[in-house]
Design an enzyme around this catalytic site. Structure first.
Site, PDB file in Angstrom:
ATOM      1  N   TYR A   2     -61.779 -16.727   7.069  1.00  0.00           N
ATOM      2  CA  TYR A   2     -62.765 -15.679   7.333  1.00  0.00           C
ATOM      3  C   TYR A   2     -63.286 -15.041   6.055  1.00  0.00           C
ATOM      4  CZ  TYR A   2     -61.624 -15.597  12.322  1.00  0.00           C
ATOM      5  OH  TYR A   2     -61.452 -15.915  13.639  1.00  0.00           O
ATOM      6  N   LYS A  18     -32.077  -0.032  15.801  1.00  0.00           N
ATOM      7  CA  LYS A  18     -33.400   0.379  16.286  1.00  0.00           C
ATOM      8  C   LYS A  18     -34.409  -0.756  16.077  1.00  0.00           C
ATOM      9  CE  LYS A  18     -34.091   2.717  11.841  1.00  0.00           C
ATOM     10  NZ  LYS A  18     -33.983   4.004  11.143  1.00  0.00           N
TER      11      LYS A  18
HETATM   12  C1  LIG Z   1     -33.055   3.816  10.035  1.00  0.00           C
HETATM   13  C2  LIG Z   1     -32.043   4.784   9.643  1.00  0.00           C
HETATM   14  C3  LIG Z   1     -30.873   4.375   8.978  1.00  0.00           C
HETATM   15  C4  LIG Z   1     -30.644   2.964   8.487  1.00  0.00           C
HETATM   16  O1  LIG Z   1     -31.107   2.830   7.174  1.00  0.00           O
HETATM   17  P1  LIG Z   1     -30.973   1.442   6.379  1.00  0.00           P
HETATM   18  O2  LIG Z   1     -31.668   1.705   5.090  1.00  0.00           O
HETATM   19  O3  LIG Z   1     -31.683   0.419   7.206  1.00  0.00           O
HETATM   20  O4  LIG Z   1     -29.545   1.147   6.241  1.00  0.00           O
HETATM   21  C5  LIG Z   1     -29.881   5.325   8.743  1.00  0.00           C
HETATM   22  N1  LIG Z   1     -30.061   6.612   9.132  1.00  0.00           N
HETATM   23  C6  LIG Z   1     -31.173   7.034   9.743  1.00  0.00           C
HETATM   24  C7  LIG Z   1     -31.286   8.470  10.122  1.00  0.00           C
HETATM   25  C8  LIG Z   1     -32.215   6.156   9.997  1.00  0.00           C
HETATM   26  O5  LIG Z   1     -33.340   6.597  10.590  1.00  0.00           O
END
Ligand SMILES: *Cc1c(COP(=O)(O)O)cnc(C)c1O
Length: 366
Positions: free
Chosen positions: A262, A37
């Site tokens: 800034y 993702k």
């Molecule tokens: C993002 C996600 C993962 C991955 O988790 P990591 O800590 O990056 O390994 C696994 N399961 C679900 C449901 C997620 O949303």
């Protein structure tokens, strides 16, 4: 002298190392479901997916239907789980043969209606239960078990899963134990009705390191594949896939007492040399990285970011280092852990990586 801009390298050899490392902690039969993702945690989902396919991975997971469709449009035919599908996007989801995660009765009922209207049967889905993260998922009490029976011809149940809230916390962890026993209960009840094709799963990356005996039939790993696992000793077994570098585009000399950036957020206590880097909060380096909280690596010297991070520019105190215009600075990577600097800035590696904007050039290292 030719100076190019900031770039993010994506090291596929390190990705392979991380996959092998994770696999070494698992049974041969446990399915590894890479989570790609957010464009592969800020890298490049298509490049990562293709590499992982070449390494024998069968199934992937993304957050949204749109992310799944992007992979389909890139020619990826493997099964893809969609963690958070919207009913509004069902047409896109089903036409692209993506696998929805059904996490609520609303979603289940909408999917049944959609599929039965089109007389589609046996469509592959995953069911997500809430065991205590209290973020998303069904509770076993509100779940209609007949959705699992062959009578509900709409679905082919591929997997039943849940997600831990504190898988990285040191063992023993009461909360995790209670989540796991709730999941055991769910497994027992549902197993009497259905044998999911893949099976059951609850572990993310940290869970693989901390609870390998709870791997069930599959694991879902994101951050681990990119080189981090939310714990220093686990991180040391992995290799960072992503390295962010930026060139010094100018060096300024300022006198004691002058301010930088800034709102005059930083004032020099001595004559100071300042290096200017062409990236800022519009590239995903948020304001919390400014004002001396974070050090970057310049030719082996750790130099602090000073002043407020600007939209396109960061200033570094390089008084105690050797550098010149055109030198490349490592913001994070093997010589400067993304996990460590995120922690210093009050955030996590996930946020730093996934926040990197598309403005940064990506370079692949095969
Ligand atoms: C993002 C996600 C993962 C991955 O988790 P990591 O800590 O990056 O390994 C696994 N399961 C679900 C449901 C997620 O949303």
């Amino acid at each position: 002298m030719e100076i190019s801009g900031p770039y993010l390298t994506i090291n596929l050899k390190n990705l392979e190392h991380n996959l092998n490392l994770l696999r070494s902690k698992l049974k041969k039969t446990t399915e590894v479901i890479p989570v790609i993702k957010a464009d592969g945690y800020g890298s490049n989902a298509i490049v990562i997916t293709k590499k992982l396919i070449s390494l024998g991975i069968k199934r992937f997971a993304v957050a949204s239907t749109k992310e799944g469709v992007e992979l389909r449009n890139a020619g990826i035919k493997n099964p893809i789980m969609i963690f958070y599908p919207y009913i509004k996007n069902f047409k896109l989801l089903f036409e692209n043969k993506l696998e929805p995660v059904l996490y609520s009765n609303t979603l289940i009922n909408a999917a049944i209606k959609y599929l039965s209207d089109l007389k589609i049967t046996n469509y592959p889905v995953h069911i997500k239960f809430n065991t205590g993260l209290n973020r998303i998922g069904l509770s076993i009490n509100e779940f209609d078990l007949s959705n699992l029976t062959p009578k509900s011809k709409c679905f082919k149940i591929l997997s039943i899963y849940s997600h831990l809230s504190a898988s990285e916390n040191p063992r023993p962890c009461k909360y995790t134990s209670s989540q796991i026993s709730e999941f055991e209960k769910i497994k027992k009840i549902t197993s009497e009705i259905v044998k999911p094709e893949i099976g059951f799963h609850i572990l993310n990356t940290s869970g693989i390191f901390n609870y390998p005996e709870k791997q069930y039939d599959a694991i879902r790993s994101g951050i681990g594949l990119y080189g981090y696992a939310n714990c220093k000793s686990w991180d040391s077994e992995l290799k960072p896939v992503l390295t962010l570098k930026a060139p010094i585009i100018q060096i300024l000399k300022i006198k004691k007492g002058e301010s930088v950036g800034y709102n005059n957020a930083w004032a020099s206590k001595r004559n100071t040399a300042i290096a200017i880097l062409p990236l800022g909060h519009a590239d995903g380096i948020t304001r919390s990285f400014g004002n001396k909280k974070i050090k970057v690596d310049i030719n082996g010297f750790k130099c602090p970011i000073i002043g407020n991070i600007c939209m396109d520019i960061i200033m570094i105190d390089v008084t105690n280092s050797k550098c010149k215009e055109g030198d490349f600075v490592t913001i994070f990577g093997e010589s400067n852990s993304a996990s460590f600097i995120s922690e210093q800035a009050g955030t996590v590696s996930y946020e730093l990586l996934t926040g990197l904007s598309q403005r940064i050039l990506r370079k692949i290292i095969e």
